[in-house]
Design a protein around this motif. Structure first.
Motif, short mmCIF file in Angstrom:
data_model
loop_
_atom_site.label_atom_id
_atom_site.label_comp_id
_atom_site.label_asym_id
_atom_site.label_seq_id
_atom_site.Cartn_x
_atom_site.Cartn_y
_atom_site.Cartn_z
N UNK A 16 21.58 -27.91 1.12
CA UNK A 16 21.21 -26.98 0.05
C UNK A 16 21.37 -27.63 -1.33
N UNK A 17 22.21 -28.66 -1.44
CA UNK A 17 22.38 -29.36 -2.72
C UNK A 17 21.21 -30.28 -3.03
N UNK A 18 20.65 -30.86 -1.98
CA UNK A 18 19.58 -31.84 -2.18
C UNK A 18 18.18 -31.26 -2.00
N UNK A 19 18.09 -29.94 -1.87
CA UNK A 19 16.78 -29.29 -1.72
C UNK A 19 15.91 -29.54 -2.96
N UNK A 20 14.62 -29.53 -2.77
CA UNK A 20 13.69 -29.86 -3.85
C UNK A 20 13.85 -28.91 -5.04
N UNK A 21 13.95 -27.60 -4.78
CA UNK A 21 14.03 -26.65 -5.90
C UNK A 21 15.32 -26.84 -6.71
N UNK A 22 16.37 -27.29 -6.03
CA UNK A 22 17.64 -27.54 -6.73
C UNK A 22 17.54 -28.80 -7.57
N UNK A 23 17.00 -29.87 -6.99
CA UNK A 23 16.85 -31.12 -7.73
C UNK A 23 15.89 -30.95 -8.91
#
Length: 202
Positions: free
Chosen positions: A106-113
């Motif tokens: 969940x930290x490296x998900x596209x929307x987060x990045x």
């Protein structure tokens, strides 16, 4: 140390209603094998647990948030936008703070990045190696919190009543405890380098 004093440490942790998960080994005399203190009862309702999210930095503990649902990328992004960003801007108004997170999906998900890229002027996302719990100072902070939590929770407590002792255990951690953890970072890094990425005492 001046660098590490500008890092905001983040992690989530699970607090169990009953602390004996899985097999527990004890020493006993043969004639005591059926003694009640040597046995664990079965929980018909399955016990249960509470997931919380917390962060800290050199000067203070940050928010402790009860996560109602599984921590996916959408939930995590909501926490970052509504909790992390305001605190980072307050603590590091010049934008010179660093935010630490591990490499959970969940930290490296596209929307987060993508969100981090859009707000890169507010603070810097600290680059972090995968599978490196011995480098994450907050892992040891959770150990301290859980020890305090176990002393506060009576056996008759139910799952809906866990929030209060968790927050109480979190708030009573003395400042010197988490400052010692931050001060340990140079030693942690030296230990990991010496072990060439292998396990360390941390």
């Amino acid at each position: 140390m001046e660098h590490w004093k500008k890092v905001m440490w983040y992690d989530e942790s699970c607090f169990q209603l009953h602390h004996a998960d899985g097999r527990v080994r004890i020493w006993q005399n043969q004639y005591k094998s059926m003694h009640p203190t040597c046995m664990s009862t079965i929980l018909q309702a399955g016990g249960g647990s509470v997931m919380v999210w917390g962060m800290f930095f050199w000067l203070d503990l940050g928010s402790l948030i009860h996560v109602e649902q599984r921590l996916n990328s959408t939930t995590y992004l909501s926490i970052i936008a509504n909790q992390v960003q305001p605190i980072m801007l307050m603590v590091y108004p010049k934008g010179d703070g660093f935010f630490q997170q591990d490499n959970a999906p969940c930290h490296s998900a596209y929307i987060v990045q993508e969100w981090f890229q859009e707000h890169e002027g507010d603070f810097t996302l600290l680059r972090w190696p995968p599978q490196s719990p011995d480098l994450n100072a907050i892992e040891h902070l959770w150990d301290e919190v859980k020890r305090a939590f176990r002393q506060l929770v009576p056996q008759q407590l139910n799952l809906t009543e866990l929030d209060s002792p968790i927050h109480q255990a979190w708030c009573q951690i003395p400042r010197i405890t988490f400052q010692h953890l931050v001060e340990s970072m140079p030693r942690r890094i030296a230990a990991v380098l010496k072990a060439k990425g292998g396990p360390t005492k941390y």
